[in-house]
Design a protein around this motif. Structure first.
Motif, mmCIF file in Angstrom:
data_model
loop_
_atom_site.group_PDB
_atom_site.id
_atom_site.type_symbol
_atom_site.label_atom_id
_atom_site.label_comp_id
_atom_site.label_asym_id
_atom_site.label_seq_id
_atom_site.Cartn_x
_atom_site.Cartn_y
_atom_site.Cartn_z
ATOM 1 N N PHE A 353 0.633 -1.242 0.516
ATOM 2 C CA PHE A 353 -0.145 0.066 0.317
ATOM 3 C C PHE A 353 0.355 1.553 -0.046
ATOM 4 O O PHE A 353 0.712 2.537 -0.799
ATOM 5 C CB PHE A 353 -0.930 0.250 1.462
ATOM 6 N N TRP A 354 1.617 0.972 0.907
ATOM 7 C CA TRP A 354 2.718 2.330 0.967
ATOM 8 C C TRP A 354 3.392 2.978 0.194
ATOM 9 O O TRP A 354 4.011 3.989 -0.442
ATOM 10 C CB TRP A 354 3.107 2.851 2.580
ATOM 11 N N ARG A 355 4.327 1.482 -0.044
ATOM 12 C CA ARG A 355 4.898 2.000 -1.582
ATOM 13 C C ARG A 355 4.366 2.926 -2.820
ATOM 14 O O ARG A 355 5.191 3.671 -3.235
ATOM 15 C CB ARG A 355 5.634 1.390 -2.089
ATOM 16 N N GLU A 356 2.972 1.995 -3.552
ATOM 17 C CA GLU A 356 1.976 3.022 -4.494
ATOM 18 C C GLU A 356 1.723 4.112 -3.922
ATOM 19 O O GLU A 356 1.898 4.930 -4.914
ATOM 20 C CB GLU A 356 1.104 1.947 -4.256
ATOM 21 N N GLN A 357 1.511 4.381 -3.084
ATOM 22 C CA GLN A 357 0.800 5.797 -2.804
ATOM 23 C C GLN A 357 1.728 6.820 -2.674
ATOM 24 O O GLN A 357 1.582 8.057 -2.732
ATOM 25 C CB GLN A 357 -0.366 5.320 -1.500
ATOM 26 N N THR A 358 3.235 6.007 -1.689
ATOM 27 C CA THR A 358 3.986 6.917 -1.924
ATOM 28 C C THR A 358 5.013 7.397 -3.123
ATOM 29 O O THR A 358 5.294 8.635 -3.310
ATOM 30 C CB THR A 358 5.297 6.811 -1.385
ATOM 31 N N TRP A 359 4.771 6.570 -3.476
ATOM 32 C CA TRP A 359 5.241 6.286 -5.685
ATOM 33 C C TRP A 359 4.386 7.497 -6.080
ATOM 34 O O TRP A 359 4.868 8.482 -7.007
ATOM 35 C CB TRP A 359 5.699 5.535 -6.070
ATOM 36 N N ARG A 360 3.122 7.660 -6.251
ATOM 37 C CA ARG A 360 1.930 8.251 -6.447
ATOM 38 C C ARG A 360 2.785 9.914 -6.765
ATOM 39 O O ARG A 360 2.477 10.282 -7.435
ATOM 40 C CB ARG A 360 0.700 7.775 -6.438
ATOM 41 N N THR A 361 2.127 10.166 -5.169
ATOM 42 C CA THR A 361 2.441 11.528 -5.242
ATOM 43 C C THR A 361 4.059 11.785 -5.320
ATOM 44 O O THR A 361 4.394 12.692 -5.583
ATOM 45 C CB THR A 361 2.339 11.854 -3.601
ATOM 46 N N LEU A 362 4.891 10.931 -5.205
ATOM 47 C CA LEU A 362 6.019 11.130 -5.247
ATOM 48 C C LEU A 362 6.514 11.280 -6.638
ATOM 49 O O LEU A 362 7.597 12.829 -6.962
ATOM 50 C CB LEU A 362 7.259 10.959 -5.320
ATOM 51 N N ARG A 363 6.100 11.287 -8.178
ATOM 52 C CA ARG A 363 6.025 11.397 -8.867
ATOM 53 C C ARG A 363 5.464 12.689 -9.082
ATOM 54 O O ARG A 363 5.489 13.665 -10.343
ATOM 55 C CB ARG A 363 5.626 10.296 -10.282
ATOM 56 N N VAL A 364 3.812 12.829 -9.040
ATOM 57 C CA VAL A 364 3.048 14.083 -8.930
ATOM 58 C C VAL A 364 4.500 15.533 -8.499
ATOM 59 O O VAL A 364 4.203 16.486 -9.861
ATOM 60 C CB VAL A 364 2.428 14.644 -7.968
ATOM 61 N N LEU A 365 4.803 15.516 -7.881
ATOM 62 C CA LEU A 365 5.530 16.230 -6.629
ATOM 63 C C LEU A 365 7.171 16.604 -7.952
ATOM 64 O O LEU A 365 7.263 17.497 -8.024
ATOM 65 C CB LEU A 365 6.230 16.078 -5.606
ATOM 66 N N ARG A 366 7.730 15.534 -8.721
ATOM 67 C CA ARG A 366 8.690 15.752 -8.878
ATOM 68 C C ARG A 366 8.461 16.701 -10.680
ATOM 69 O O ARG A 366 9.414 17.465 -10.846
ATOM 70 C CB ARG A 366 9.382 14.352 -9.565
ATOM 71 N N GLU A 367 6.983 16.620 -10.752
ATOM 72 C CA GLU A 367 7.053 17.348 -12.097
ATOM 73 C C GLU A 367 5.983 19.031 -11.779
ATOM 74 O O GLU A 367 5.963 19.477 -12.628
ATOM 75 C CB GLU A 367 5.822 16.715 -12.567
ATOM 76 N N ASP A 368 6.636 19.088 -10.452
ATOM 77 C CA ASP A 368 5.882 20.984 -10.540
ATOM 78 C C ASP A 368 6.774 21.861 -10.264
ATOM 79 O O ASP A 368 8.407 21.307 -10.006
ATOM 80 C CB ASP A 368 5.480 20.812 -8.521
#
Length: 575
Positions: A353-368
């Motif tokens: 659960f946490w690897r996927e949810q953290t990765w989802r948000t991390l990908r969004v942030l890296r494009e900010d």
């Protein structure tokens, strides 16, 4: 790095206190009945000359930081806080007195007392029942003996200040040693500045709770030392004090603030693994908070615009980044337990659960666009470790449950925080009322901006039931499984795998309240669990649109169910 951050915090606080006292001196009547603030600085200087470590201990006390930050805001805004301004400024005298006691000086000074409680930070609290709400007491030291007195009572400090004595409550410490790893945590239930936002009164832990904390800290430290030994070496440097709070079943409530580097507020957990998770989570927040005092990782942007699975509301970039770093640590913990085959059903679910949810948000942030170059490097370093974890094998059940829990929360968030274009809603409603077999081509909803105001409430009952099923909550004292607050019969059927019963249950819930987000998403999950279904696709991927259209058409002579609208819209939703 953590030691350097702690040294930086110490220097920062020293400068902040000096600036605070200098600014306060310009405020009329800033001292109230207490001595001038210059005398507090002079006593600190005496203590530092005699025993530098004594002053360092006070400067690294987390609540020195929260006091300095809070009181600085009061001065800048020209207001009192929960007490008159002189009480907050006068806490400088209490800090100086505590430093003088630790340095074994002879001295005399006056400190504030709130509701008869006179705090000596890092040591304990003297009580003077019957005193006015805002008063003062005299603290004296002579030949290694220390006392606090008002005009009626004298409280003598015990030789070991962390122990209790008549009129005195010490700040208790819990120690744990696992091999070469030593953990020492203050359980501070006294310091008024231990609160996250403003001063709070003391909340003394009963003896039984203290024993529970000792047991759980031992369990948590054993887990961290055994499975994350590198973290076990540095965690005691950055996490020195806990503010204990009552247990909240199925939650691990915890929080920290950048001003109180070294402290976390944590609710009594259910077991040692839950506490280890919370300690790691808050340690990560503390480290990042210290780093942000030194390096700018992003440009200021208060917009609440980013989805994160650990909150029910949209988050600004700053909050989302804090969460990514905290849950990166949580993910590492559950990964280590899974690799060691410790509680494999539970650790498998939590890791997946946490690897996927953290990765989802991390990908969004890296494009900010608001990230600085340093912020981009910071997130790139996390991605370098977190990315490969996405393909690591997990038990099949764990992966499926984690995916369902993630989809559950995201769909519920969409239903409550996204508002579809009114023209799109009107077009779809008109097409339905005209009897069209298929809806008009849907426009892309990826660019919808969330609103922080939710349209409906949200219950975490389904995910709580999943965690209960994989061993995430111990049985009650009578041996029975604990009751999950807010869980409906349909929720229980869904998590038990009885999807037909769950479908009927959610249909009944929606017949009563067609707007209820949990019922909408629960129906989508249950339908999806039985195979591809257009209603499931719409309810899970654009529930906000389904609900908005249903609101427009349900007053028609032949009112459709929300499931019928979902099945109709779902014809155009990719599976």
């Amino acid at each position: 790095m953590v030691r350097r951050l702690r040294r930086a915090e110490r220097s920062r606080r020293k400068l902040l206190i000096h600036t605070l006292l200098t600014e306060a001196a310009k405020t009329p009547d800033h001292s109230g009945p207490l001595p001038p603030l210059d005398s507090a600085w002079e006593l600190l200087a005496r203590a530092e000359a005699r025993a530098p470590r004594a002053v360092n201990r006070l400067l690294t006390n987390p609540y020195t930081g929260s006091w300095a930050g809070y009181t600085t805001r009061l001065i800048r805004n020209g207001i009192d806080g929960v007490s008159p301004l002189w009480m907050h400024l006068g806490h400088a005298h209490a800090i100086a007195a505590a430093a003088a006691i630790r340095a074994e000086l002879d001295f005399e000074t006056t400190i504030p007392a709130w509701h008869g409680n006179a705090m000596l930070p890092s040591l304990g609290m003297a009580g003077f029942p019957g005193s006015p709400t805002f008063s003062s007491v005299i603290v004296r030291g002579m030949n290694g003996r220390y006392s606090a007195s008002d005009d009626r009572t004298t409280v003598r400090l015990p030789d070991a200040p962390d122990s209790d004595a008549p009129g005195w409550r010490g700040i208790r410490r819990v120690r744990s040693q696992v091999g070469a790893h030593r953990f020492s945590l203050w359980l501070d239930d006294l310091d008024p500045y231990r609160g996250l936002y403003e001063p709070v009164p003391p909340e003394r832990l009963p003896g039984k709770d203290l024993a529970d904390w000792q047991r759980l800290i031992d369990e948590a430290c054993r887990l961290i030392a055994a499975h994350l030994p590198g973290l076990a070496r540095i965690m005691p440097v950055g996490l020195a004090s806990l503010v204990p709070k009552p247990q909240v079943l199925f939650r691990n409530p915890s929080a920290s603030t950048g001003e109180a580097f070294g402290s976390a507020v944590i609710g009594l957990p259910a077991d040692g693994a839950s506490l280890a998770e919370s300690l790691i989570h808050e340690f990560q927040h503390i480290v990042l908070g210290g780093l942000l005092h030194l390096v700018e990782l992003y440009e200021p942007d208060p917009r609440e615009r980013i989805y994160v699975s650990w909150r029910d509301d949209p988050r600004p970039l700053s909050g989302a980044l804090q969460g990514v770093y905290a849950f990166f640590g949580v993910t590492a913990f559950w990964r280590a337990l899974l690799q060691a085959e410790r509680c494999p059903r539970r650790s498998g679910f939590e890791f997946a659960f946490w690897r996927e949810q953290t990765w989802r948000t991390l990908r969004v942030l890296r494009e900010d666009a608001t990230l600085t170059a340093a912020g981009q490097r910071f997130l790139d370093d996390i991605a370098e470790r977190l990315g490969p974890w996405q393909s690591e094998p997990v038990p099949k059940e764990a992966g499926e449950l984690a995916a369902a829990a993630g989809l559950d929360h995201l769909a519920g968030w969409r239903a409550r925080h996204l508002r579809p274009d009114p023209s799109v809603v009107a077009e779809l409603a008109e097409a339905w009322l005209d009897g069209r077999q298929r809806p008009p081509v849907l426009r892309d909803t990826a660019e919808l901006s969330p609103t922080p105001v939710p349209d409906g409430s949200w219950s975490h009952a389904r995910t709580d039931l999943i965690r209960l099923s994989v061993g995430g909550a111990p049985p009650a004292s009578d041996g029975r499984a604990p009751t999950v607050p807010g869980a409906t019969a349909a929720d229980s059927a869904y998590t038990a795998g009885d999807f037909l019963e769950a479908i009927e249950g959610y249909r009944q819930e929606l017949a009563t309240d067609p707007d209820r987000p949990n019922s909408l998403v629960g129906l989508g999950l249950s339908l999806s669990a039985r195979g591809p279904h257009p209603a499931a696709r719409a309810l899970l991927h654009c529930p906000e649109l389904v609900r908005a259209v249903h609101r427009l058409v349900r007053s028609a002579p032949r009112s459709p169910t929300v499931e019928q609208i979902a099945a109709w819209i779902g014809q155009l939703v990719p599976g």
